[in-house]
Design a protein around this motif. Structure first.
Motif, mmCIF file in Angstrom:
data_model
loop_
_atom_site.group_PDB
_atom_site.id
_atom_site.type_symbol
_atom_site.label_atom_id
_atom_site.label_comp_id
_atom_site.label_asym_id
_atom_site.label_seq_id
_atom_site.Cartn_x
_atom_site.Cartn_y
_atom_site.Cartn_z
ATOM 1 N N VAL A 91 0.851 -1.185 0.000
ATOM 2 C CA VAL A 91 0.000 0.000 0.000
ATOM 3 C C VAL A 91 0.887 1.236 0.000
ATOM 4 C CG1 VAL A 91 -1.730 1.284 1.327
ATOM 5 C CG2 VAL A 91 -1.867 -1.208 1.179
ATOM 6 N N ALA A 92 0.446 2.286 -0.696
ATOM 7 C CA ALA A 92 1.230 3.521 -0.781
ATOM 8 C C ALA A 92 1.466 4.108 0.615
ATOM 9 C CB ALA A 92 0.519 4.536 -1.669
ATOM 10 N N ALA A 93 2.616 4.758 0.780
ATOM 11 C CA ALA A 93 3.009 5.301 2.087
ATOM 12 C C ALA A 93 1.978 6.262 2.679
ATOM 13 C CB ALA A 93 4.379 5.963 1.973
ATOM 14 N N PRO A 94 1.408 7.211 1.904
ATOM 15 C CA PRO A 94 0.434 8.126 2.506
ATOM 16 C C PRO A 94 -0.771 7.414 3.106
ATOM 17 C CG PRO A 94 1.181 8.961 0.392
ATOM 18 C CD PRO A 94 1.688 7.563 0.498
ATOM 19 N N ILE A 95 -1.215 6.322 2.467
ATOM 20 C CA ILE A 95 -2.369 5.594 2.985
ATOM 21 C C ILE A 95 -1.993 4.788 4.220
ATOM 22 C CG2 ILE A 95 -4.049 3.787 2.434
ATOM 23 C CD1 ILE A 95 -4.087 4.776 -0.410
ATOM 24 N N ARG A 96 -0.748 4.289 4.258
ATOM 25 C CA ARG A 96 -0.304 3.580 5.461
ATOM 26 C C ARG A 96 -0.273 4.532 6.659
ATOM 27 N NH1 ARG A 96 3.835 1.399 2.124
ATOM 28 N NH2 ARG A 96 5.410 2.592 3.294
ATOM 29 N N GLN A 97 -0.005 5.805 6.391
ATOM 30 C CA GLN A 97 0.072 6.789 7.465
ATOM 31 C C GLN A 97 -1.309 7.288 7.896
ATOM 32 O OE1 GLN A 97 2.633 9.814 5.873
ATOM 33 N NE2 GLN A 97 4.421 8.462 5.770
ATOM 34 N N ALA A 101 -6.163 9.397 3.328
ATOM 35 C CA ALA A 101 -5.527 9.565 2.018
ATOM 36 C C ALA A 101 -6.178 8.696 0.952
ATOM 37 C CB ALA A 101 -4.035 9.246 2.112
ATOM 38 N N ILE A 102 -7.206 7.936 1.323
ATOM 39 C CA ILE A 102 -7.917 7.102 0.352
ATOM 40 C C ILE A 102 -8.955 7.956 -0.369
ATOM 41 C CG2 ILE A 102 -9.426 5.114 0.026
ATOM 42 C CD1 ILE A 102 -8.175 3.843 2.463
ATOM 43 N N ALA A 103 -8.930 7.908 -1.688
ATOM 44 C CA ALA A 103 -9.902 8.656 -2.488
ATOM 45 C C ALA A 103 -11.098 7.760 -2.755
ATOM 46 C CB ALA A 103 -9.268 9.110 -3.797
ATOM 47 N N THR A 104 -12.261 8.134 -2.224
ATOM 48 C CA THR A 104 -13.459 7.311 -2.388
ATOM 49 C C THR A 104 -14.432 7.873 -3.419
ATOM 50 O OG1 THR A 104 -14.504 8.480 -0.549
ATOM 51 C CG2 THR A 104 -13.319 6.448 -0.025
ATOM 52 N N GLY A 105 -14.325 9.152 -3.722
ATOM 53 C CA GLY A 105 -15.251 9.772 -4.667
ATOM 54 C C GLY A 105 -14.518 10.611 -5.693
ATOM 55 N N ARG A 106 -15.248 11.074 -6.700
ATOM 56 C CA ARG A 106 -14.670 11.915 -7.743
ATOM 57 C C ARG A 106 -14.750 13.392 -7.331
ATOM 58 N NH1 ARG A 106 -13.740 9.148 -12.341
ATOM 59 N NH2 ARG A 106 -14.650 7.059 -12.494
ATOM 60 N N PRO A 107 -13.851 14.213 -7.877
ATOM 61 C CA PRO A 107 -13.882 15.649 -7.550
ATOM 62 C C PRO A 107 -15.182 16.298 -8.026
ATOM 63 C CG PRO A 107 -11.796 15.028 -8.570
ATOM 64 C CD PRO A 107 -12.709 13.870 -8.742
ATOM 65 N N GLY A 108 -15.708 17.197 -7.199
ATOM 66 C CA GLY A 108 -16.901 17.929 -7.583
ATOM 67 C C GLY A 108 -16.531 19.205 -8.321
ATOM 68 N N ALA A 109 -17.484 20.106 -8.426
ATOM 69 C CA ALA A 109 -17.237 21.384 -9.098
ATOM 70 C C ALA A 109 -16.111 22.133 -8.401
ATOM 71 C CB ALA A 109 -18.516 22.217 -9.095
#
Length: 219
Positions: A91-97, A101-109
């Motif tokens: 797993v990527a370091a930022p998520i281990r920390q 840092a997990i992206a669950t959705g898409r960016p909004g406006a």
């Protein structure tokens, strides 16, 4: 003498006496089975696992980069992109920390984070059944099940071969024993036959002796 193991020129394992470069013949038997396991079977399973790991890292990261984290970060990886084998996958370091840092959705406006948006998480979940070009059109779940099935087939085949060889060895041992072994029952029968023959011969000698004595008395 001690047994030594070394790699032959073709990459296979060779066996011989320690201190000698002469390889013993291993056309069959336990040593041959171990050599095939180390040079053929396990590398094939390992290659399949590495291919599956690379597909997971590549596909998951491609989707995860499209999402946005609660902190507003985009273009982030879920897995360390450098680890594309089963042994190096991580797993990527930022998520281990931080799980934030997990992206669950898409960016909004305006490239903003939308609380409650789980579109990226749902897309990641669908990877388990979606056909992937990197796996020859197989889904991740099907590819993993195929590896487990192959390992099970190899293991069962080895067990069946071992059982068959044990039956053959037992049959050969029994056949050898029937030829060169000693049967107590047969030896007892032979002893009784010799005993009866001896008794019959002794009786014949006794009768002959009595006849001679009678003849002598008559003379």
């Amino acid at each position: 003498a001690e047994l030594a193991v070394w790699r032959a020129a073709d990459g296979s394992f060779a066996f011989g006496l320690a201190g000698s470069d002469h390889a013993l013949g291993t056309a069959s038997g336990r040593l041959r089975a171990l050599a095939d396991l180390a040079t053929t079977t396990l590398p094939r399973i390992q290659a399949g696992l590495d291919r599956l790991a690379a597909a997971v890292v590549t596909e998951v990261n491609a989707i995860h980069r499209q999402g946005i984290t609660a902190a507003g970060a985009t273009g982030t990886d879920f897995f360390d992109p450098a680890g594309v084998t089963a042994g190096s996958m991580a797993v990527a370091a930022p998520i281990r920390q931080s799980l934030g840092a997990i992206a669950t959705g898409r960016p909004g406006a305006g490239n903003t984070y939308l609380p409650g948006d789980g579109s990226i998480a749902l897309e990641l979940a669908r990877l388990g059944t979606a056909p992937l070009a990197s796996l020859g059109g197989q889904a991740l779940g099907a590819a993993y099940a195929g590896l487990i099935g192959e390992l099970a087939v190899v293991s069962r085949d080895a067990d069946q071969r071992a059982a068959s060889q044990e039956v053959l060895v037992a049959a050969a041992t029994a056949q050898r024993a029937s030829v060169s072994g000693v049967s107590l029952d047969e030896e007892m029968v032979n002893l009784m036959l010799h005993q009866q023959a001896y008794a019959a011969a002794a009786k014949l000698v006794t009768v002959a002796d009595e006849m001679v004595q009678d003849l002598l008395r008559m003379v």
